[in-house]
Write a protein that holds these residues in place. Structure first.
Motif, PDB file in Angstrom:
ATOM      1  N   PHE A  54       0.804  -1.224   0.000  1.00 17.05           N
ATOM      2  CA  PHE A  54       0.000   0.000   0.000  1.00 17.05           C
ATOM      3  C   PHE A  54       0.838   1.275   0.000  1.00 17.05           C
ATOM      4  O   PHE A  54       0.281   2.366   0.155  1.00 17.05           O
ATOM      5  CB  PHE A  54      -1.018   0.026   1.150  1.00 17.05           C
ATOM      6  CG  PHE A  54      -2.073  -1.030   1.032  1.00 17.05           C
ATOM      7  CD1 PHE A  54      -1.880  -2.271   1.613  1.00 17.05           C
ATOM      8  CD2 PHE A  54      -3.237  -0.811   0.321  1.00 17.05           C
ATOM      9  CE1 PHE A  54      -2.841  -3.279   1.489  1.00 17.05           C
ATOM     10  CE2 PHE A  54      -4.196  -1.809   0.186  1.00 17.05           C
ATOM     11  CZ  PHE A  54      -3.996  -3.045   0.770  1.00 17.05           C
ATOM     12  N   SER A  55       2.140   1.196  -0.160  1.00 11.05           N
ATOM     13  CA  SER A  55       2.942   2.400  -0.343  1.00 11.05           C
ATOM     14  C   SER A  55       2.597   3.014  -1.697  1.00 11.05           C
ATOM     15  O   SER A  55       2.303   2.296  -2.654  1.00 11.05           O
ATOM     16  CB  SER A  55       4.425   2.092  -0.251  1.00 11.05           C
ATOM     17  OG  SER A  55       4.795   1.104  -1.210  1.00 11.05           O
ATOM     18  N   THR A  56       2.588   4.351  -1.740  1.00  6.71           N
ATOM     19  CA  THR A  56       2.133   5.043  -2.940  1.00  6.71           C
ATOM     20  C   THR A  56       3.175   6.028  -3.452  1.00  6.71           C
ATOM     21  O   THR A  56       4.011   6.530  -2.692  1.00  6.71           O
ATOM     22  CB  THR A  56       0.822   5.798  -2.659  1.00  6.71           C
ATOM     23  OG1 THR A  56       1.024   6.702  -1.564  1.00  6.71           O
ATOM     24  CG2 THR A  56      -0.299   4.834  -2.314  1.00  6.71           C
ATOM     25  N   TYR A  57       3.081   6.321  -4.746  1.00  7.03           N
ATOM     26  CA  TYR A  57       4.016   7.208  -5.417  1.00  7.03           C
ATOM     27  C   TYR A  57       3.230   8.049  -6.421  1.00  7.03           C
ATOM     28  O   TYR A  57       2.346   7.528  -7.092  1.00  7.03           O
ATOM     29  CB  TYR A  57       5.094   6.389  -6.140  1.00  7.03           C
ATOM     30  CG  TYR A  57       5.799   5.437  -5.214  1.00  7.03           C
ATOM     31  CD1 TYR A  57       5.286   4.164  -4.984  1.00  7.03           C
ATOM     32  CD2 TYR A  57       6.944   5.831  -4.532  1.00  7.03           C
ATOM     33  CE1 TYR A  57       5.915   3.296  -4.102  1.00  7.03           C
ATOM     34  CE2 TYR A  57       7.579   4.966  -3.657  1.00  7.03           C
ATOM     35  CZ  TYR A  57       7.051   3.707  -3.447  1.00  7.03           C
ATOM     36  OH  TYR A  57       7.666   2.860  -2.557  1.00  7.03           O
ATOM     37  N   TYR A  58       3.592   9.333  -6.534  1.00 11.29           N
ATOM     38  CA  TYR A  58       2.841  10.240  -7.393  1.00 11.29           C
ATOM     39  C   TYR A  58       3.768  11.096  -8.238  1.00 11.29           C
ATOM     40  O   TYR A  58       4.864  11.444  -7.824  1.00 11.29           O
ATOM     41  CB  TYR A  58       1.970  11.172  -6.543  1.00 11.29           C
ATOM     42  CG  TYR A  58       0.902  10.463  -5.755  1.00 11.29           C
ATOM     43  CD1 TYR A  58       1.114  10.092  -4.432  1.00 11.29           C
ATOM     44  CD2 TYR A  58      -0.318  10.152  -6.353  1.00 11.29           C
ATOM     45  CE1 TYR A  58       0.133   9.417  -3.719  1.00 11.29           C
ATOM     46  CE2 TYR A  58      -1.303   9.494  -5.631  1.00 11.29           C
ATOM     47  CZ  TYR A  58      -1.077   9.128  -4.323  1.00 11.29           C
ATOM     48  OH  TYR A  58      -2.037   8.468  -3.616  1.00 11.29           O
ATOM     49  N   ALA A  59       3.260  11.472  -9.415  1.00 18.72           N
ATOM     50  CA  ALA A  59       3.921  12.500 -10.206  1.00 18.72           C
ATOM     51  C   ALA A  59       3.738  13.838  -9.499  1.00 18.72           C
ATOM     52  O   ALA A  59       2.719  14.075  -8.844  1.00 18.72           O
ATOM     53  CB  ALA A  59       3.313  12.551 -11.603  1.00 18.72           C
ATOM     54  N   ASP A  60       4.711  14.728  -9.664  1.00 17.70           N
ATOM     55  CA  ASP A  60       4.623  16.044  -9.026  1.00 17.70           C
ATOM     56  C   ASP A  60       3.372  16.800  -9.467  1.00 17.70           C
ATOM     57  O   ASP A  60       2.781  17.543  -8.684  1.00 17.70           O
ATOM     58  CB  ASP A  60       5.868  16.870  -9.366  1.00 17.70           C
ATOM     59  CG  ASP A  60       7.117  16.343  -8.690  1.00 17.70           C
ATOM     60  OD1 ASP A  60       8.221  16.710  -9.131  1.00 17.70           O
ATOM     61  OD2 ASP A  60       6.986  15.549  -7.724  1.00 17.70           O
ATOM     62  N   SER A  61       2.966  16.576 -10.706  1.00 22.54           N
ATOM     63  CA  SER A  61       1.839  17.326 -11.264  1.00 22.54           C
ATOM     64  C   SER A  61       0.501  16.973 -10.619  1.00 22.54           C
ATOM     65  O   SER A  61      -0.458  17.740 -10.740  1.00 22.54           O
ATOM     66  CB  SER A  61       1.754  17.086 -12.776  1.00 22.54           C
ATOM     67  OG  SER A  61       1.604  15.705 -13.046  1.00 22.54           O
ATOM     68  N   VAL A  62       0.429  15.828  -9.938  1.00 19.29           N
ATOM     69  CA  VAL A  62      -0.844  15.409  -9.336  1.00 19.29           C
ATOM     70  C   VAL A  62      -0.755  15.257  -7.821  1.00 19.29           C
ATOM     71  O   VAL A  62      -1.771  15.025  -7.168  1.00 19.29           O
ATOM     72  CB  VAL A  62      -1.356  14.090  -9.956  1.00 19.29           C
ATOM     73  CG1 VAL A  62      -1.428  14.207 -11.474  1.00 19.29           C
ATOM     74  CG2 VAL A  62      -0.496  12.908  -9.548  1.00 19.29           C
TER      75      VAL A  62
END
Length: 120
Positions: A54-62
């Motif tokens: 359940f670790s998450t990663y995101y683009a800076d734009s979102v």
């Protein structure tokens, strides 16, 4: 492997939308999953990923506006999108994600996509 996205729609700026991706044909609980998007006529862009822990990663734009989640009981991954902007207009794709990656390079099996249009 089969991935089917749904939930794409026309939404006004600052609105919200939740995308779903139903997975089948593999052991979903053991896989990392990701979302990418493509603006018509432009290249693919990494959006978000979630690992089996359940670790998450995101683009800076979102970051701060989008939330990726998963329901292992339903073999489904979600993308909650808030405060949508016109530049979020794109076809959104769900894909399996190779462990160790949090970028387009790690996306492996893809769905066919769902269109999100942000406009007045």
């Amino acid at each position: 492997v089969q991935l089917v996205e749904s939930g794409g729609d026309l939404v006004q700026p600052e609105g919200s939308l939740r995308l779903s991706c139903a997975a089948s044909g593999f052991t979903f609980i053991g896989y990392a999953m990701g979302w990418a998007r493509q603006v018509p006529g432009k290249g693919l862009e990494w959006v978000a990923g979630i690992y089996s822990d359940f670790s998450t990663y995101y683009a800076d734009s979102v970051e701060g506006r989008f939330t990726i989640s998963r329901d292992n009981a339903k073999n489904t991954v979600y993308l909650q999108m808030n405060n949508l902007k016109p530049e979020d207009t794109a076809v959104y794709y769900c894909a399996t994600l190779i462990v160790g990656f949090s970028s387009l390079k790690g996306l492996d099996y893809w769905g066919k996509g769902t269109l999100v249009t942000v406009s007045t």
